[in-house]
Design an enzyme around this catalytic site. Structure first.
Site, PDB file in Angstrom:
ATOM      1  N   HIS A   1     124.095 143.906 -11.825  1.00 12.23           N
ATOM      2  CA  HIS A   1     124.141 144.916 -10.441  1.00 12.23           C
ATOM      3  C   HIS A   1     124.871 146.157 -11.679  1.00 12.23           C
ATOM      4  CE1 HIS A   1     124.014 140.917  -7.896  1.00 12.23           C
ATOM      5  NE2 HIS A   1     123.401 142.457  -7.439  1.00 12.23           N
TER       6      HIS A   1
ATOM      7  N   CYS B   1     132.660 140.926  -6.801  1.00 15.03           N
ATOM      8  CA  CYS B   1     131.416 139.722  -6.004  1.00 15.03           C
ATOM      9  C   CYS B   1     131.714 139.043  -4.966  1.00 15.03           C
ATOM     10  CB  CYS B   1     130.219 139.473  -6.314  1.00 15.03           C
ATOM     11  SG  CYS B   1     130.808 138.580  -7.856  1.00 15.03           S
TER      12      CYS B   1
HETATM   13  C1  CIR Z   1     123.044 136.195  -8.622  1.00 16.78           C
HETATM   14  O1  CIR Z   1     122.093 136.415  -9.770  1.00 16.78           O
HETATM   15  O2  CIR Z   1     122.363 136.408  -7.488  1.00 16.78           O
HETATM   16  C2  CIR Z   1     124.377 135.371  -8.907  1.00 16.78           C
HETATM   17  N1  CIR Z   1     124.341 133.831 -10.247  1.00 16.78           N
HETATM   18  C3  CIR Z   1     125.641 136.510  -9.216  1.00 16.78           C
HETATM   19  C4  CIR Z   1     125.778 137.438  -7.872  1.00 16.78           C
HETATM   20  C5  CIR Z   1     126.360 138.203  -8.896  1.00 16.78           C
HETATM   21  N2  CIR Z   1     126.880 139.594  -7.191  1.00 16.78           N
HETATM   22  C6  CIR Z   1     127.100 140.904  -7.965  1.00 16.78           C
HETATM   23  O3  CIR Z   1     128.214 140.629  -8.581  1.00 16.78           O
HETATM   24  N3  CIR Z   1     127.320 141.359  -6.925  1.00 16.78           N
END
Ligand code: CIR
Length: 252
Positions: free
Chosen positions: A160, A245
Site C-alpha cells: 500500500h 493499518c
Molecule cells: C493484506 O494483504 O491485505 C494484509 N495481509 C495486510 C494489510 C495491511 N494494510 C495496510 O498496510 N494498510
C-alpha cells in the site's frame, strides 16, 4: 478523536501476502501486541471503538483498509483483494451507529484505505496494487465536494502507499527510499533509515506512534522535536501490516 479497531481473529496467520514470504504467526502474541497498540491510543486521548470481530476474515484486524475519512465524510472502500470485501459491512454499520452516512466505492473501482495518505487538503492515492484508477476517480469526486485535491501516485514496490510513505505533523512525507516509486511527486520528502520508520500514526501534538524496530528513525524524529511512542507489532508486520493499518482514525 475516535479510533475504530478490530481485534485479530483465529485465522490471522492465513492473512494475505503479496511481497513477503510466509512466516509462522503467533496469534496469542499478536493479541497481546494488538492490546498494547490499543492501549497507546487510549492513553493518548483517543476514544477506542471496537468493530465486532470478523473471525472468518483473516485480515480484518487491518481495519484501515476498509474506509477513508475526510472532514465529515466517510467512504467505505471496495478492497482490491476479493477475500477482504466482506470486512466492510460491519465497519459501515458501526459508522452509521456513530451518525455517519457512509459513501461507497463502487465496482469496477477498487480502493484500499491503506493507499490513501492525507496531508492537509491534499490526498495522495497509491495506484498499482489494490487500488485502481476508477476507485481513485470515485474517491476524488467524493472528497472534491470538501475541497480536497486527490493526487494519484505510483505504488508498485510495497503493498500500500502507506507501507511506503506517511507524513509528519508538519506535512513532510517520510519514506524508506527502496519502497518509494518516485519521491519527487512529494513536495517535501525525508528518507528514513529503516523501512518501518516510514510508518507513523499521528497521536496528536508532537506524539508519533511507531513500531519498536526502527530506533534510528525514532532518533531522527526526536531530533526534529517529535516524541515517538513505540509499540511491538512484529506479528502484524509478518503479514505486511504496519502501525497505520491497525486503526481507523476519525478526527472530527
Ligand atoms: C493484506 O494483504 O491485505 C494484509 N495481509 C495486510 C494489510 C495491511 N494494510 C495496510 O498496510 N494498510
Amino acid at each position: 478523536m475516535k479510533a475504530l479497531v478490530r481485534r485479530p481473529g483465529p485465522r490471522l496467520a492465513d492473512g494475505l501476502l503479496t511481497h513477503l514470504e510466509r512466516q509462522p504467526v503467533d496469534v496469542a502474541r499478536a493479541e497481546q501486541q494488538w492490546a498494547g497498540y490499543v492501549e497507546v491510543l487510549r492513553v493518548h486521548g483517543w476514544e477506542v471503538i471496537e468493530v465486532p470481530p470478523a473471525n472468518d476474515c483473516a485480515d480484518a484486524v487491518f481495519i484501515e483498509d476498509t474506509m477513508v475519512a475526510f472532514d465529515d465524510l466517510v467512504v467505505i472502500s471496495l478492497p482490491g483483494a476479493p477475500s477482504r470485501r466482506p470486512e466492510t459491512a460491519a465497519v459501515a454499520v458501526t459508522l452509521a451507529g456513530l451518525g455517519y452516512e457512509p459513501l461507497r466505492i463502487q465496482a469496477p473501482g477498487t480502493l484500499d484505505g491503506g493507499d490513501v495518505l492525507k496531508v492537509g487538503r491534499t490526498v495522495y492515492v497509491g495506484l498499482g496494487g489494490r487500488t485502481n484508477a476508477a476507485g481513485t476517480a470515485q474517491l476524488a469526486a467524493h472528497l472534491g465536494t470538501r475541497g480536497a485535491t486527490v493526487v494519484s501516485v505510483p505504488c508498485t514496490k510495497v503493498l500500500h502507499l502507506k507501507s511506503a510513505v506517511t507524513a509528519l505533523p508538519d506535512g513532510t512525507i517520510i519514506g524508506w527510499p527502496d519502497a518509494v516509486d518516485d519521491p519527487s511527486v512529494f513536495p517535501k520528502f525525508l528518507a528514513t533509515p529503516e523501512e518501518s520508520g516510514a510508518h507513523v500514526v499521528l497521536l496528536g501534538g508532537d506524539q508519533l506512534l511507531m513500531a519498536d524496530d526502527c530506533p534510528e528513525s525514532a532518533a531522527m524524529f526526536r531530533a526534529l522535536g517529535y516524541h515517538p511512542v513505540d509499540v511491538p507489532i512484529g506479528e502484524f508486520q509478518k503479514l505486511e501490516g504496519c502501525v497505520t493499518c491497525l486503526s481507523l482514525r476519525l478526527r472530527d
